[in-house]
Design a protein around this motif. Structure first.
Motif, short mmCIF file in Angstrom:
data_model
loop_
_atom_site.label_atom_id
_atom_site.label_comp_id
_atom_site.label_asym_id
_atom_site.label_seq_id
_atom_site.Cartn_x
_atom_site.Cartn_y
_atom_site.Cartn_z
N GLY A 12 57.40 12.69 35.68
CA GLY A 12 58.21 11.60 36.20
C GLY A 12 59.69 11.85 36.04
O GLY A 12 60.47 11.62 36.97
N ILE A 17 60.88 9.93 39.27
CA ILE A 17 59.96 8.87 39.71
C ILE A 17 59.70 7.92 38.53
O ILE A 17 59.33 8.38 37.46
CB ILE A 17 58.63 9.48 40.19
N THR A 21 55.47 3.93 39.44
CA THR A 21 55.27 4.59 40.72
C THR A 21 54.46 5.87 40.53
O THR A 21 53.54 6.16 41.32
CB THR A 21 56.63 4.92 41.38
N GLY A 24 50.71 5.32 40.20
CA GLY A 24 50.08 5.09 41.51
C GLY A 24 49.87 6.38 42.28
O GLY A 24 48.81 6.59 42.90
N ILE A 25 50.86 7.24 42.24
CA ILE A 25 50.75 8.53 42.93
C ILE A 25 49.64 9.37 42.30
O ILE A 25 48.81 9.95 43.01
CB ILE A 25 52.10 9.28 42.88
#
Length: 116
Positions: A12, A17, A21, A24-25
């Motif tokens: 991340g 990110i 988020t 979720g990815i």
């Protein structure tokens, strides 16, 4: 391609990110069978992410496509134009690194507020 595990926190940060988020990815990538997530045996709070062989094959295919694209691009430019493009791309990358270093500096408002 070597399959290498990485901490979700590091992924991340490197990709810029936010954690919510990223989760979720990773959920979607895991559902598609492209990554595997495993808790670290040393620290159960840490989740390690590893690309699967399927993901490695996709990445390798995209690398080949990128190489073909660059070769085709190079054919359309004169040597002087290619040298100028190379110089400009290096300048852009240097600027991006300078901005990243400023944002990650201890005095940066983003770091002081705990934002990543």
């Amino acid at each position: 391609m070597e399959r290498k595990a990485a901490k979700t926190l590091d992924l991340g940060r490197e990709a810029g990110i936010p954690p919510a988020t990223l989760i979720g990815i990773l959920d979607e990538l895991e559902k598609r069978g492209l990554v595997a997530r495993v808790r670290s045996p040393e620290d159960k709070r840490v989740v390690m992410v590893t690309p699967t062989p399927g993901a490695s094959a996709i990445v390798e295919r995209h690398r080949m496509e990128d190489c073909n694209f660059m070769e085709n691009l190079a054919c359309t430019l004169e040597p002087e134009e290619m040298a100028e493009l190379d110089r400009l791309l290096v300048k852009l990358l240097d600027s991006i690194e300078d901005i990243r270093a400023l944002l990650e500096a201890p005095h940066s408002p983003r770091v002081e507020e705990g934002k990543t």
